[in-house]
Every structure is written in C-alpha cells, then in structure tokens.
Enzyme design. Structure first.
Site, PDB file in Angstrom:
ATOM      1  N   LYS A 153       7.561  23.294 -27.145  1.00 59.72           N
ATOM      2  CA  LYS A 153       7.417  22.005 -27.842  1.00 59.72           C
ATOM      3  C   LYS A 153       6.094  21.343 -27.449  1.00 59.72           C
ATOM      4  O   LYS A 153       5.366  20.824 -28.300  1.00 59.72           O
ATOM      5  CB  LYS A 153       8.612  21.093 -27.507  1.00 59.72           C
ATOM      6  CG  LYS A 153       9.912  21.600 -28.131  1.00 59.72           C
ATOM      7  CD  LYS A 153      11.146  20.880 -27.615  1.00 59.72           C
ATOM      8  CE  LYS A 153      12.405  21.526 -28.197  1.00 59.72           C
ATOM      9  NZ  LYS A 153      13.658  20.945 -27.710  1.00 59.72           N
TER      10      LYS A 153
ATOM     11  N   GLN B 155      15.741  16.758 -23.382  1.00 59.54           N
ATOM     12  CA  GLN B 155      16.135  18.161 -23.547  1.00 59.54           C
ATOM     13  C   GLN B 155      17.578  18.355 -23.095  1.00 59.54           C
ATOM     14  O   GLN B 155      17.947  17.961 -21.993  1.00 59.54           O
ATOM     15  CB  GLN B 155      15.176  19.066 -22.746  1.00 59.54           C
ATOM     16  CG  GLN B 155      15.453  20.542 -22.913  1.00 59.54           C
ATOM     17  CD  GLN B 155      15.223  21.032 -24.351  1.00 59.54           C
ATOM     18  OE1 GLN B 155      14.247  20.673 -24.994  1.00 59.54           O
ATOM     19  NE2 GLN B 155      16.132  21.849 -24.855  1.00 59.54           N
TER      20      GLN B 155
ATOM     21  N   ASP C 103      14.603  13.664 -32.268  1.00 57.14           N
ATOM     22  CA  ASP C 103      15.549  14.790 -32.297  1.00 57.14           C
ATOM     23  C   ASP C 103      16.669  14.523 -33.306  1.00 57.14           C
ATOM     24  O   ASP C 103      17.431  15.436 -33.641  1.00 57.14           O
ATOM     25  CB  ASP C 103      16.163  15.018 -30.901  1.00 57.14           C
ATOM     26  CG  ASP C 103      15.756  16.366 -30.312  1.00 57.14           C
ATOM     27  OD1 ASP C 103      15.197  17.200 -31.054  1.00 57.14           O
ATOM     28  OD2 ASP C 103      16.020  16.579 -29.113  1.00 57.14           O
TER      29      ASP C 103
END
Ligand code: NAD
Length: 280
Positions: free
Chosen positions: A53, A97, A120
């Site tokens: 990422k 995460q 996200d």
C-alpha cells in the site's frame, strides 16, 4: 487454456498512472493527498500488505505515514492516535490494518475514524451509504473487482452474479455493488446447502472465501467470468486463490489469476479513495 486472463496487474498499473496524473493536478492547486496507515503488532502478512500500500502511494505521489504500534497497545492509545489523525489536515485518509489483536474491539476502532477519512470504507456510515446507494467510500477490494469487470467489458445488467463469502470486507459490499449495477445476485456462505449448484448458475462467479481449491471446474458454467478474491497458501507454500485455476480455465470465459488479479486492484483502489478524500 480457454479462458481469457483478466490481468489485474496491468489494469492496476494503468489506474495508478491515471491517479498519479490526478495527484499532480491536485499538487498544482496546493493539495497534497496524504494517507496514514496504522499497523499493530508484527504479522508478516499484514506487514506485506502495508508495504504494498505504501509503495503504491509512493509511486503515485501520495504522501504516506506509517504508524507502528506494539501488539500490547491499549485500545485507548490506539483511539487517541486515530483522534489525532482525524484532526490532522495533512492526513486525508486513515487506514487501520486488520486484523487487530484480540484485546482490541476492532469495530470500535473502525468507528473512531472520521467518515470523511474512511478510505477503507469499513465505517458503519460508509457501509450504510453503500447499502442505500448514496455516495461514500467503497471498500477497496469490492471496488477493485467492479473496476476489473468494467474494464473487461463484462456485462452485469440482468446477469446472474454469485458471490461466495459474506464478509463485511468483501462478500457483502461486493454483492451490493453488483446489485446496484443491475445484476441478479446470490450470496453463498459456509451454511449454503448446495454450493456447486448455486455456483453453476453464475454468469459471474466471485470467490471470496479463503479456501484453496474450493471452486472446481464442475462448479462453473461454461463461459462464465470467474473472479478469484481468495488468498491462500497451498501445501507447497505458493500463493493461490479459492479457484482451481488450471481446471477452471478450461471451462470459464474469463478468469483472474492469483497472484496478479484482484490483489493489485485492491491497493490501487486505496490510492483512488485517498485522492477522493483529498478532493472533497
Ligand atoms: P472471511 O473469513 O471474513 O469470510 C469468509 C467467508 O467465506 C464467510 O462469509 C464464510 O461464510 C464463507 N465461507 C467459509 N467457508 C465456506 C464454504 N465452504 N463455502 C462457502 N462459503 C464459505 O474472509 P474475507 O475477509 O472475506 O476474505 C476472503 C478471502 O479473500 C480470504 O482468502 C482473504 O485473504 C481474501 N482477501 C483478498 C483480498 C485481495 O485484495 N485479493 C482482500 C481481502 C480479502
């Protein structure tokens, strides 16, 4: 091999190039998109995902910050970190995460992210917007799958899409996106009675389960588009999806490989969401 290969690596590279041009255009207006990534503990897979990422951010010119917290971090300290990022004007997107350690309430953490920075798309308000078909951040993997289908010219209206898996991260949001695009959608899961029969009805079959070899050739309608979201290690330690790739290639019309299919699109979509957050 009969099936056409859907090259996620190629589509993701071309999307990243377009995003890099948009980042340049924003920079000319004095806006520098910024993403903050929080990683808790030391999971090798999570570290690899975060590395990918951050690399995609670097390639496209998005500024990124990695915040590493110890496995034992308290929920309070993690929430304080998020609160600070919520108030930081240089940070347009915040990503925590997953998975988080068991002592932390992951949903509480995701809900602490400002919806305007929820790149996200896991906040309840983002999920609610998706359910109602209102604008909001769409989770990156489902968004990446939809992008691949569009780029490949796979028709959705009136087609039967079958989604294997019902997680909040992949299965459910993907089913909603397919529905929004006028597909007739079936969602299958661990309690589905006859997975093979359901799967065989699919014009578009999406596997998001996490079980190597789950989708066998006899479960695929000839000519169907097969999208493999799964990421597993086989007995030889190789990265494989949920689909028995070699066998299904003989039946499907098109198929994504693992690796090199959905994975790179997920990462590119994170950059796209961060840009959107910066443009808002
Ligand atoms: P999850 O474990 O949260 O959900 C798995 C789903 O599969 C559940 O809804 C469960 O009901 C269903 N399921 C389990 N066994 C089944 C069976 N035998 N038949 C039918 N359904 C069954 O997983 P997730 O987070 O949704 O991820 C699914 C897979 O996708 C994993 O392999 C994960 O690593 C991968 N993934 C890939 C990407 C990517 O970028 N390529 C992103 C996210 C997740």
């Amino acid at each position: 091999m009969n099936a056409r290969l859907i090259d996620g690596k190629k589509h993701a590279a071309s999307l990243r190039a377009q995003l890099a041009a948009q980042v340049d255009a924003l920079a000319a207006r004095g806006i520098h998109p910024g993403l903050a990534v929080i990683i808790v503990g030391d999971h090798p897979a999570s570290r690899a995902y975060v590395r990918n990422k951050l690399a995609a951010c670097a390639e496209t010119g998005v500024r990124s910050t990695k915040i590493e917290l110890a496995e034992q971090v308290t929920q309070r300290a993690l929430l304080d970190e998020i609160a600070a990022l919520n108030h930081n004007p240089a940070v347009h997107g915040i990503l925590v995460q997953l998975p988080l350690p068991a002592h932390i309430d992951a949903q509480a953490v995701l809900e602490a992210i400002a919806p305007s920075k929820d790149v996200d798309g896991f906040h309840a308000s983002s999920a609610g917007a998706l359910l109602q078909g209102r604008p909001g951040f769409v989770p990156c993997t489902p968004a990446g799958v939809m992008y691949l289908l569009a780029q490949e010219g796979i028709a959705l209206a009136g087609q039967h899409a079958v989604v294997l898996g019902r997680s909040n991260v992949v299965g459910k949001p993907l089913a909603l996106l397919l529905l929004q695009n006028d597909a007739t959608v079936t969602i299958c899961h661990s309690r589905t009675k006859d997975l093979a029969t359901e799967a065989r009805r699919a014009d578009i079959l999406i596997a998001a389960v996490g079980r190597a070899g789950l989708v066998r050739a006899e479960m695929v309608k000839p000519g169907a588009c097969v999208i493999d979201v799964g990421i597993n290690r086989n007995a030889a330690g190789q990265l494989v999806g949920d689909v028995d790739f070699d066998a299904v290639c003989q039946v499907a019309g098109s198929i994504t490989p693992v690796p090199g299919g959905v994975g790179p699109m997920t990462v590119a979509m994170l950059v796209a969401n961060t840009l959107r957050a910066a443009q808002a």
